[in-house]
Design an enzyme around this catalytic site. Structure first.
Site, PDB file in Angstrom:
ATOM      1  N   SER A  64       0.826  -1.201   0.000  1.00  0.00           N
ATOM      2  CA  SER A  64       0.000   0.000   0.000  1.00  0.00           C
ATOM      3  C   SER A  64       0.860   1.251   0.000  1.00  0.00           C
ATOM      4  O   SER A  64       1.658   1.463   0.918  1.00  0.00           O
ATOM      5  CB  SER A  64      -0.917   0.014   1.224  1.00  0.00           C
ATOM      6  OG  SER A  64      -1.569   1.260   1.329  1.00  0.00           O
ATOM      7  N   HIS A  98      -1.026  -1.320  -4.311  1.00  0.00           N
ATOM      8  CA  HIS A  98      -2.320  -0.988  -3.714  1.00  0.00           C
ATOM      9  C   HIS A  98      -2.433   0.520  -3.507  1.00  0.00           C
ATOM     10  O   HIS A  98      -1.580   1.137  -2.863  1.00  0.00           O
ATOM     11  CB  HIS A  98      -2.485  -1.708  -2.375  1.00  0.00           C
ATOM     12  CG  HIS A  98      -3.875  -1.689  -1.839  1.00  0.00           C
ATOM     13  ND1 HIS A  98      -4.845  -2.570  -2.276  1.00  0.00           N
ATOM     14  CD2 HIS A  98      -4.471  -0.904  -0.915  1.00  0.00           C
ATOM     15  CE1 HIS A  98      -5.980  -2.328  -1.626  1.00  0.00           C
ATOM     16  NE2 HIS A  98      -5.781  -1.311  -0.804  1.00  0.00           N
ATOM     17  N   ASP A 129      -4.882   3.441  -2.100  1.00  0.00           N
ATOM     18  CA  ASP A 129      -6.047   3.756  -1.273  1.00  0.00           C
ATOM     19  C   ASP A 129      -6.584   5.143  -1.630  1.00  0.00           C
ATOM     20  O   ASP A 129      -5.908   6.150  -1.425  1.00  0.00           O
ATOM     21  CB  ASP A 129      -5.668   3.723   0.209  1.00  0.00           C
ATOM     22  CG  ASP A 129      -5.376   2.313   0.694  1.00  0.00           C
ATOM     23  OD1 ASP A 129      -6.250   1.452   0.526  1.00  0.00           O
ATOM     24  OD2 ASP A 129      -4.282   2.079   1.236  1.00  0.00           O
ATOM     25  N   MET A 174      -9.350   7.832  -0.749  1.00  0.00           N
ATOM     26  CA  MET A 174     -10.277   8.214   0.327  1.00  0.00           C
ATOM     27  C   MET A 174     -10.791   9.619   0.088  1.00  0.00           C
ATOM     28  O   MET A 174     -10.044  10.499  -0.330  1.00  0.00           O
ATOM     29  CB  MET A 174      -9.566   8.141   1.678  1.00  0.00           C
ATOM     30  CG  MET A 174      -8.881   6.821   1.952  1.00  0.00           C
ATOM     31  SD  MET A 174      -8.099   6.822   3.578  1.00  0.00           S
ATOM     32  CE  MET A 174      -7.060   5.361   3.454  1.00  0.00           C
ATOM     33  N   HIS A 233      -8.280   0.856  -4.519  1.00  0.00           N
ATOM     34  CA  HIS A 233      -9.303   0.608  -3.490  1.00  0.00           C
ATOM     35  C   HIS A 233     -10.053   1.913  -3.228  1.00  0.00           C
ATOM     36  O   HIS A 233      -9.515   2.837  -2.623  1.00  0.00           O
ATOM     37  CB  HIS A 233      -8.599   0.097  -2.226  1.00  0.00           C
ATOM     38  CG  HIS A 233      -9.511  -0.185  -1.087  1.00  0.00           C
ATOM     39  ND1 HIS A 233      -9.038  -0.447   0.182  1.00  0.00           N
ATOM     40  CD2 HIS A 233     -10.871  -0.249  -0.992  1.00  0.00           C
ATOM     41  CE1 HIS A 233     -10.067  -0.667   0.995  1.00  0.00           C
ATOM     42  NE2 HIS A 233     -11.182  -0.531   0.301  1.00  0.00           N
ATOM     43  N   MET A 286     -12.381   4.003  -1.296  1.00  0.00           N
ATOM     44  CA  MET A 286     -13.071   4.200  -0.026  1.00  0.00           C
ATOM     45  C   MET A 286     -13.790   5.541  -0.115  1.00  0.00           C
ATOM     46  O   MET A 286     -13.444   6.522   0.553  1.00  0.00           O
ATOM     47  CB  MET A 286     -12.068   4.150   1.136  1.00  0.00           C
ATOM     48  CG  MET A 286     -11.547   2.749   1.392  1.00  0.00           C
ATOM     49  SD  MET A 286     -10.235   2.701   2.626  1.00  0.00           S
ATOM     50  CE  MET A 286      -8.806   2.770   1.541  1.00  0.00           C
ATOM     51  N   MET A 338     -11.553  -6.187   5.106  1.00  0.00           N
ATOM     52  CA  MET A 338     -10.813  -5.215   5.909  1.00  0.00           C
ATOM     53  C   MET A 338     -10.647  -5.747   7.330  1.00  0.00           C
ATOM     54  O   MET A 338     -11.633  -6.123   7.971  1.00  0.00           O
ATOM     55  CB  MET A 338     -11.542  -3.875   5.946  1.00  0.00           C
ATOM     56  CG  MET A 338     -11.606  -3.143   4.614  1.00  0.00           C
ATOM     57  SD  MET A 338      -9.979  -2.692   3.946  1.00  0.00           S
ATOM     58  CE  MET A 338      -9.343  -1.600   5.230  1.00  0.00           C
ATOM     59  N   GLY A 368      -1.460   1.833   9.664  1.00  0.00           N
ATOM     60  CA  GLY A 368      -0.799   1.606  10.941  1.00  0.00           C
ATOM     61  C   GLY A 368      -1.685   1.119  12.065  1.00  0.00           C
ATOM     62  O   GLY A 368      -1.267   1.111  13.227  1.00  0.00           O
ATOM     63  N   ASP A 372      -6.680  -6.664   4.078  1.00  0.00           N
ATOM     64  CA  ASP A 372      -5.980  -5.393   4.242  1.00  0.00           C
ATOM     65  C   ASP A 372      -6.197  -4.892   5.667  1.00  0.00           C
ATOM     66  O   ASP A 372      -7.330  -4.758   6.123  1.00  0.00           O
ATOM     67  CB  ASP A 372      -6.540  -4.391   3.234  1.00  0.00           C
ATOM     68  CG  ASP A 372      -5.851  -3.032   3.292  1.00  0.00           C
ATOM     69  OD1 ASP A 372      -4.909  -2.867   4.079  1.00  0.00           O
ATOM     70  OD2 ASP A 372      -6.269  -2.135   2.535  1.00  0.00           O
ATOM     71  N   GLY A 373      -5.079  -4.609   6.363  1.00  0.00           N
ATOM     72  CA  GLY A 373      -5.162  -4.022   7.698  1.00  0.00           C
ATOM     73  C   GLY A 373      -4.328  -4.739   8.730  1.00  0.00           C
ATOM     74  O   GLY A 373      -4.630  -5.868   9.098  1.00  0.00           O
ATOM     75  N   GLY A 374      -3.249  -4.101   9.168  1.00  0.00           N
ATOM     76  CA  GLY A 374      -2.411  -4.687  10.209  1.00  0.00           C
ATOM     77  C   GLY A 374      -1.676  -5.937   9.787  1.00  0.00           C
ATOM     78  O   GLY A 374      -1.380  -6.803  10.619  1.00  0.00           O
ATOM     79  N   GLY A 413       1.160  -2.089   4.314  1.00  0.00           N
ATOM     80  CA  GLY A 413       1.730  -0.764   4.145  1.00  0.00           C
ATOM     81  C   GLY A 413       2.948  -0.542   5.009  1.00  0.00           C
ATOM     82  O   GLY A 413       4.081  -0.685   4.564  1.00  0.00           O
TER      83      GLY A 413
END
Length: 215
Positions: free
Chosen positions: A9, A34, A36, A38, A67, A69, A141, A149, A176-178, A198
């Site tokens: 990411s 990736h 993002d 937003m 992606h 969002m 997600m 983060g 995606d996430g952590g 990321g």
């Protein structure tokens, strides 16, 4: 392409040196990039838009995994694909009806782009099962979308086996996430076939080793 698709990411990249950081992950073995997007409405953050995606396409040699969002993704889908998206993922929660979802998937595919849909942590997977046969990618997600983060939410990964059970083998199940070496193993064991990371990649002293550790 690897069995596990690694999609770093750029949210964690240095935006003042974005081309450098894109090349860094490409050379280190990333499969996709990736991006993002937003809008400050659907999620409480604003990142990048169509002109930046277009610029990234000029300097990237790997597929762009975009992606969205954002609210009203159907309004902007074609523009993001024209800018260079190879995979375009919208959020289930941003859509108003089943008909809207199916129309957007059809539009994305008609423009020779892979169609992805994402679900937030609080969305139950049963709600998206009817669409799995139409999608190329389903993004789970494992943090609340909006900021990088964040800490991995293990209960979100528990959605993956049900999704895998009701999909065909061609569906890419992305998480995606952590994501780090430990959480990647959880997701892969549950059936994920693509991982977005990321901070774990971009903040690493050895980007290539970080990407390899997720495979």
């Amino acid at each position: 392409m690897s069995e596990i698709i690694i999609s770093p990411s750029i949210l964690s990249a240095d935006f003042a040196n974005l081309e450098r950081d894109i090349k860094k992950v490409e050379l280190a073995g990333a499969d996709w990039l990736h991006i993002d997007v937003m809008d400050g409405h659907f999620v409480p953050n604003i990142t990048i838009g169509i002109p930046v995606v277009k610029s990234i396409k000029k300097v990237s040699n790997i597929p762009l995994d975009v992606h969205l969002m954002i609210e009203n993704p159907a309004k902007y889908a074609e523009s993001f694909i024209q800018a260079g998206a190879d995979i375009l993922t919208f959020h289930y929660e941003a859509m108003k009806s089943e008909n809207e979802i199916l129309q957007l998937i059809e539009l994305i595919k008609s423009l020779n782009c892979k169609a992805g849909m994402s679900i937030k942590p609080k969305t139950q997977p049963e709600k998206i099962l009817p669409y799995l046969k139409e999608l190329d990618l389903l993004l789970v997600m494992t943090v609340e979308p909006g900021f990088g983060g964040q800490k991995f939410m293990p209960d979100c990964a528990e959605k993956i086996p049900l999704i895998k059970k009701h999909s065909d083998e061609n569906l890419i199940i992305q998480v995606d996430g952590g994501i780090n070496e430990q959480t990647a193993k959880i997701c892969k064991d549950d059936g994920a076939s693509s991982l977005v990371a990321g901070n774990y990649i971009y903040k690493s002293e050895n980007v290539q080793a970080a990407i390899s550790s997720l495979r």
